[in-house]
Design a protein around this motif. Structure first.
Motif, PDB file in Angstrom:
ATOM      1  N   LEU A 149       0.824  -1.204   0.000  1.00 49.94           N
ATOM      2  CA  LEU A 149       0.000   0.000   0.000  1.00 49.94           C
ATOM      3  C   LEU A 149       0.861   1.258   0.000  1.00 49.94           C
ATOM      4  N   SER A 150       1.999   1.195   0.683  1.00 48.98           N
ATOM      5  CA  SER A 150       2.919   2.339   0.697  1.00 48.98           C
ATOM      6  C   SER A 150       3.480   2.597  -0.689  1.00 48.98           C
ATOM      7  N   ALA A 151       3.889   1.528  -1.369  1.00 45.88           N
ATOM      8  CA  ALA A 151       4.439   1.681  -2.713  1.00 45.88           C
ATOM      9  C   ALA A 151       3.391   2.226  -3.680  1.00 45.88           C
ATOM     10  N   LEU A 152       2.142   1.816  -3.497  1.00 47.30           N
ATOM     11  CA  LEU A 152       1.077   2.279  -4.382  1.00 47.30           C
ATOM     12  C   LEU A 152       0.693   3.732  -4.102  1.00 47.30           C
ATOM     13  N   ILE A 158      10.973   3.812  -3.013  1.00 48.74           N
ATOM     14  CA  ILE A 158      11.484   2.456  -2.915  1.00 48.74           C
ATOM     15  C   ILE A 158      11.221   1.997  -1.486  1.00 48.74           C
ATOM     16  N   VAL A 159      10.635   0.811  -1.331  1.00 53.61           N
ATOM     17  CA  VAL A 159      10.203   0.335  -0.023  1.00 53.61           C
ATOM     18  C   VAL A 159      11.057  -0.859   0.396  1.00 53.61           C
ATOM     19  N   ILE A 176       3.784  -9.182  -3.274  1.00 53.56           N
ATOM     20  CA  ILE A 176       4.552  -8.176  -4.010  1.00 53.56           C
ATOM     21  C   ILE A 176       4.586  -8.519  -5.496  1.00 53.56           C
ATOM     22  N   ASN A 177       4.796  -9.777  -5.800  1.00 58.98           N
ATOM     23  CA  ASN A 177       4.805 -10.208  -7.207  1.00 58.98           C
ATOM     24  C   ASN A 177       3.433 -10.054  -7.853  1.00 58.98           C
ATOM     25  N   TYR A 178       2.383 -10.296  -7.069  1.00 59.71           N
ATOM     26  CA  TYR A 178       1.018 -10.163  -7.598  1.00 59.71           C
ATOM     27  C   TYR A 178       0.770  -8.738  -8.079  1.00 59.71           C
ATOM     28  N   TYR A 179       1.293  -7.757  -7.342  1.00 60.01           N
ATOM     29  CA  TYR A 179       1.118  -6.356  -7.724  1.00 60.01           C
ATOM     30  C   TYR A 179       2.272  -5.837  -8.580  1.00 60.01           C
ATOM     31  N   ASN A 180       3.138  -6.767  -8.998  1.00 59.99           N
ATOM     32  CA  ASN A 180       4.249  -6.418  -9.898  1.00 59.99           C
ATOM     33  C   ASN A 180       5.105  -5.289  -9.322  1.00 59.99           C
ATOM     34  N   LEU A 181       5.406  -5.400  -8.030  1.00 66.37           N
ATOM     35  CA  LEU A 181       6.173  -4.368  -7.348  1.00 66.37           C
ATOM     36  C   LEU A 181       7.557  -4.861  -6.917  1.00 66.37           C
ATOM     37  N   GLN A 182       7.992  -5.968  -7.481  1.00 71.56           N
ATOM     38  CA  GLN A 182       9.267  -6.551  -7.070  1.00 71.56           C
ATOM     39  C   GLN A 182      10.462  -5.646  -7.362  1.00 71.56           C
ATOM     40  N   ASP A 183      10.311  -4.697  -8.274  1.00 74.13           N
ATOM     41  CA  ASP A 183      11.404  -3.758  -8.556  1.00 74.13           C
ATOM     42  C   ASP A 183      11.420  -2.587  -7.576  1.00 74.13           C
ATOM     43  N   ARG A 184      10.335  -2.426  -6.810  1.00 68.84           N
ATOM     44  CA  ARG A 184      10.244  -1.282  -5.907  1.00 68.84           C
ATOM     45  C   ARG A 184      10.184  -1.665  -4.431  1.00 68.84           C
ATOM     46  N   ILE A 185       9.976  -2.951  -4.141  1.00 69.40           N
ATOM     47  CA  ILE A 185       9.927  -3.398  -2.755  1.00 69.40           C
ATOM     48  C   ILE A 185      11.002  -4.462  -2.525  1.00 69.40           C
TER      49      ILE A 185
END
Length: 298
Positions: A149-152, A158-159, A176-185
């Motif tokens: 939620l923080s990244a969104l 970068i979290v 994290i992978n589900y929301y495709n945020l692996q590059d930012r978390i």
């Protein structure tokens, strides 16, 4: 409470099974506190999930017939909910928080932190420009819900998400992978700050274990399915919170800490008499979440 499977022939429609389940939940004395606060909402959620339907479909399908196999599946879930007191989120392996869906299992507590509401509002008015936030640390991340939620909410950030439990971090990684945020978390296995490289963050979020021993011993059965390590805050709920004083080293000059302490306000005041935090009120909590600027931390 044993579920009466002989009633299958009398449960024909979605409306029938919702009414039946709501009645069973109301009679059973189960505790609601993991996403819903009443029997009807929990019954609807469990049934629709079992049928691969969404709440948007409810009115359309209320009078649709349900197959015997579908009814048996639902009755089996009802039985586990009522007889074993397993929270619905563990039965469905899904939890909703601030409108977002998270995978969950018994290796992490069910997402419900009211910090999520504050993050959704971009921690306003204490953060006036969300785009100025570039680094966030989420301590005790569990399922990773607050980190996500923080990244969104802070889209230039970068979290770093940390937890002492490797099993919980596997759940976080999946979300994290589900929301495709692996590059930012980034995920780090760490007991608080022990294994986190020295760095400074704009925001540090922490929802630590804070349930005091007496309260822990009197929790409803539903909570006993959650990892004890994620709940147990020691005799007065402060055993973990007392050890986060290092937070000041990891905050930027204008950095802030958002810390959840649940119902331990009085115990916190006893331990930290020299701290005067800002207490943030959410829709359902008061004196449970504090905000501290770096200079306020001793």
């Amino acid at each position: 409470m044993m579920i009466n499977y002989s009633c299958i022939n009398r449960l024909r429609t979605l409306r029938d099974i919702i009414r039946y389940t709501t009645t069973i939940f109301n009679k059973s004395g189960i505790f609601f506190g993991h996403g819903s606060d009443n029997a009807y909402d929990e019954a609807v959620y469990l049934i629709l999930h079992s049928l691969n339907l969404t709440a948007d479909n409810l009115d359309i399908f209320l009078d649709s017939n349900i197959t015997e196999n579908e009814i048996r599946k639902i009755l089996h879930l009802i039985s586990k909910r009522v007889d074993l007191r397993i929270p619905v989120s563990y039965l469905t392996e899904e939890s909703l928080l601030q409108g977002y869906k998270f995978y969950i299992n018994k290796n992490a507590i069910i997402p419900r932190s009211p910090i999520s509401e504050i993050i959704q509002n971009c921690i306003y008015p204490w953060v006036k420009d969300p785009e100025s936030i570039t680094s966030i640390l989420d301590l005790c991340t569990g399922s990773g819900c607050l980190a996500i939620l923080s990244a969104l909410s802070f889209q230039r950030s970068i979290v770093t998400a940390t937890d002492i439990s490797e099993k919980a971090l596997k759940i976080a990684e999946k979300n994290i992978n589900y929301y495709n945020l692996q590059d930012r978390i980034k995920i780090i296995n760490s007991n608080l700050f022990d294994d986190i490289p020295i760095s400074q963050y704009d925001i540090i979020i922490c929802n630590p274990p804070y349930v005091n021993t007496q309260s822990l011993n009197n929790l409803p059965e539903e909570y006993l399915h959650e990892p004890i390590i994620a709940l147990d805050g020691g005799e007065d709920g402060m055993s973990i919170i007392k050890n986060i004083k290092k937070v000041k080293i990891f905050l930027k000059r204008e950095g802030i800490l958002v810390l959840e302490i649940g119902n331990e306000y009085n115990n916190f005041i006893k331990h930290f008499q020299n701290i005067n935090p800002t207490w943030i009120t959410t829709a359902n909590t008061e004196n449970s979440i504090m905000l501290l600027h770096k200079e306020q931390i001793p």
